[in-house]
Design a protein around this motif. Structure first.
Motif, PDB file in Angstrom:
ATOM      1  N   TYR A  63       0.868  -1.178   0.000  1.00 30.71           N
ATOM      2  CA  TYR A  63       0.000   0.000   0.000  1.00 30.71           C
ATOM      3  C   TYR A  63       0.904   1.226   0.000  1.00 30.71           C
ATOM      4  CZ  TYR A  63       1.060   0.365   4.935  1.00 30.71           C
ATOM      5  OH  TYR A  63       1.739   0.495   6.128  1.00 30.71           O
ATOM      6  N   GLY A  64       0.630   2.146  -0.923  1.00 31.09           N
ATOM      7  CA  GLY A  64       1.528   3.292  -1.072  1.00 31.09           C
ATOM      8  C   GLY A  64       2.911   2.779  -1.425  1.00 31.09           C
ATOM      9  N   ASP A  65       3.912   3.225  -0.672  1.00 32.14           N
ATOM     10  CA  ASP A  65       5.274   2.739  -0.884  1.00 32.14           C
ATOM     11  C   ASP A  65       5.749   1.891   0.294  1.00 32.14           C
ATOM     12  OD1 ASP A  65       5.720   4.667   1.054  1.00 32.14           O
ATOM     13  OD2 ASP A  65       7.017   5.913  -0.194  1.00 32.14           O
ATOM     14  N   LYS A  66       4.790   1.191   0.920  1.00 35.73           N
ATOM     15  CA  LYS A  66       5.100   0.321   2.061  1.00 35.73           C
ATOM     16  C   LYS A  66       4.565  -1.084   1.808  1.00 35.73           C
ATOM     17  CE  LYS A  66       5.032   3.948   5.580  1.00 35.73           C
ATOM     18  NZ  LYS A  66       5.105   5.067   4.671  1.00 35.73           N
ATOM     19  N   ILE A  67       5.095  -2.009   2.594  1.00 39.53           N
ATOM     20  CA  ILE A  67       4.607  -3.392   2.568  1.00 39.53           C
ATOM     21  C   ILE A  67       4.260  -3.779   4.003  1.00 39.53           C
ATOM     22  CG2 ILE A  67       6.976  -4.353   2.716  1.00 39.53           C
ATOM     23  CD1 ILE A  67       4.208  -6.038   0.763  1.00 39.53           C
ATOM     24  N   ALA A  68       3.125  -4.416   4.202  1.00 37.59           N
ATOM     25  CA  ALA A  68       2.734  -4.918   5.519  1.00 37.59           C
ATOM     26  C   ALA A  68       3.153  -6.378   5.595  1.00 37.59           C
ATOM     27  CB  ALA A  68       1.236  -4.781   5.728  1.00 37.59           C
ATOM     28  N   CYS A  69       4.009  -6.698   6.548  1.00 38.59           N
ATOM     29  CA  CYS A  69       4.484  -8.070   6.704  1.00 38.59           C
ATOM     30  C   CYS A  69       3.298  -8.999   6.975  1.00 38.59           C
ATOM     31  CB  CYS A  69       5.497  -8.148   7.841  1.00 38.59           C
ATOM     32  SG  CYS A  69       6.096  -9.828   8.133  1.00 38.59           S
ATOM     33  N   PRO A  70       3.267 -10.164   6.317  1.00 33.32           N
ATOM     34  CA  PRO A  70       2.135 -11.075   6.503  1.00 33.32           C
ATOM     35  C   PRO A  70       2.102 -11.749   7.878  1.00 33.32           C
ATOM     36  CG  PRO A  70       3.782 -12.117   5.123  1.00 33.32           C
ATOM     37  CD  PRO A  70       4.226 -10.687   5.336  1.00 33.32           C
ATOM     38  N   LEU A  71       3.202 -11.725   8.618  1.00 35.01           N
ATOM     39  CA  LEU A  71       3.196 -12.395   9.921  1.00 35.01           C
ATOM     40  C   LEU A  71       2.603 -11.542  11.031  1.00 35.01           C
ATOM     41  CD1 LEU A  71       6.632 -14.279  10.052  1.00 35.01           C
ATOM     42  CD2 LEU A  71       4.396 -15.108   9.307  1.00 35.01           C
ATOM     43  N   HIS A  72       3.087 -10.310  11.195  1.00 36.75           N
ATOM     44  CA  HIS A  72       2.660  -9.484  12.325  1.00 36.75           C
ATOM     45  C   HIS A  72       2.295  -8.062  11.914  1.00 36.75           C
ATOM     46  CE1 HIS A  72       5.303 -12.660  14.079  1.00 36.75           C
ATOM     47  NE2 HIS A  72       4.228 -12.806  14.814  1.00 36.75           N
ATOM     48  N   SER A  73       2.093  -7.843  10.609  1.00 44.17           N
ATOM     49  CA  SER A  73       1.645  -6.554  10.063  1.00 44.17           C
ATOM     50  C   SER A  73       2.597  -5.387  10.311  1.00 44.17           C
ATOM     51  CB  SER A  73       0.247  -6.193  10.594  1.00 44.17           C
ATOM     52  OG  SER A  73      -0.687  -7.121  10.127  1.00 44.17           O
ATOM     53  N   TRP A  74       3.886  -5.675  10.512  1.00 42.50           N
ATOM     54  CA  TRP A  74       4.839  -4.568  10.567  1.00 42.50           C
ATOM     55  C   TRP A  74       4.811  -3.874   9.221  1.00 42.50           C
ATOM     56  CZ3 TRP A  74      10.126  -4.374  13.268  1.00 42.50           C
ATOM     57  CH2 TRP A  74       9.993  -4.675  14.628  1.00 42.50           C
ATOM     58  N   LYS A  75       4.859  -2.552   9.220  1.00 45.46           N
ATOM     59  CA  LYS A  75       4.894  -1.783   7.982  1.00 45.46           C
ATOM     60  C   LYS A  75       6.338  -1.426   7.671  1.00 45.46           C
ATOM     61  CE  LYS A  75       0.454  -1.449   9.010  1.00 45.46           C
ATOM     62  NZ  LYS A  75      -0.047  -2.270  10.091  1.00 45.46           N
ATOM     63  N   ILE A  76       6.807  -1.854   6.496  1.00 38.63           N
ATOM     64  CA  ILE A  76       8.189  -1.630   6.081  1.00 38.63           C
ATOM     65  C   ILE A  76       8.177  -0.748   4.840  1.00 38.63           C
ATOM     66  CG2 ILE A  76      10.358  -2.721   5.372  1.00 38.63           C
ATOM     67  CD1 ILE A  76       9.393  -3.539   8.213  1.00 38.63           C
ATOM     68  N   SER A  77       8.979   0.323   4.858  1.00 38.07           N
ATOM     69  CA  SER A  77       9.093   1.201   3.703  1.00 38.07           C
ATOM     70  C   SER A  77       9.848   0.486   2.592  1.00 38.07           C
ATOM     71  CB  SER A  77       9.838   2.485   4.080  1.00 38.07           C
ATOM     72  OG  SER A  77      10.167   3.217   2.919  1.00 38.07           O
ATOM     73  N   LEU A  78       9.284   0.504   1.401  1.00 36.51           N
ATOM     74  CA  LEU A  78       9.972  -0.076   0.248  1.00 36.51           C
ATOM     75  C   LEU A  78      10.995   0.909  -0.321  1.00 36.51           C
ATOM     76  CD1 LEU A  78       6.907  -1.779  -1.425  1.00 36.51           C
ATOM     77  CD2 LEU A  78       8.797  -2.910  -0.249  1.00 36.51           C
ATOM     78  N   VAL A  79      10.966   2.154   0.142  1.00 33.66           N
ATOM     79  CA  VAL A  79      11.902   3.180  -0.319  1.00 33.66           C
ATOM     80  C   VAL A  79      13.222   3.102   0.435  1.00 33.66           C
ATOM     81  CG1 VAL A  79      12.294   5.676  -0.528  1.00 33.66           C
ATOM     82  CG2 VAL A  79      10.039   4.712  -1.033  1.00 33.66           C
TER      83      VAL A  79
END
Length: 109
Positions: A63-79
């Motif tokens: 979503y946007g330029d982030k990815i939500a980890c499938p295990l615990h929904s941590w949001k990680i910037s893809l940038v």
């Protein structure tokens, strides 16, 4: 020195989707790199392992330029590979380019 490797035709990576490239690092350790296509057609790449518990980021929700980890929904910037606060940690980012309709990933030697 760098090495550009072919990932896939641009159109083969769905919007908000990913492909995984398996390679080895300089220490000959196998790593997976997630190559993501954003809604605006940017192609970004990060180590496919979440800095929290190693979840496969390529299986998360973009979503946007982030990815939500499938295990615990941590949001990680893809940038920049950094976790969104209040979480802390980061994963490696990789350069990408699109030439003649083909996505390439830069691997450092």
């Amino acid at each position: 020195m760098s090495n550009w490797v072919k990932v896939a035709p641009f159109e083969d990576i769905p919007k908000l989707g990913a492909r995984v490239v398996r390679t080895t690092n300089k220490d000959n350790v196998s790593i997976d790199i997630g190559v993501f296509r954003l809604e605006d057609d940017r192609i970004l790449a990060v180590n496919n392992s979440c800095p929290h518990k190693g979840g496969p980021l390529s299986e998360g929700i973009v979503y946007g330029d982030k990815i939500a980890c499938p295990l615990h929904s941590w949001k990680i910037s893809l940038v920049d590979g950094k976790a969104e606060e209040p979480d802390v940690g980061e994963t490696a980012c990789f350069n990408t380019k699109v030439e003649d309709g083909v996505v390439y990933l830069e691997l450092k030697n």
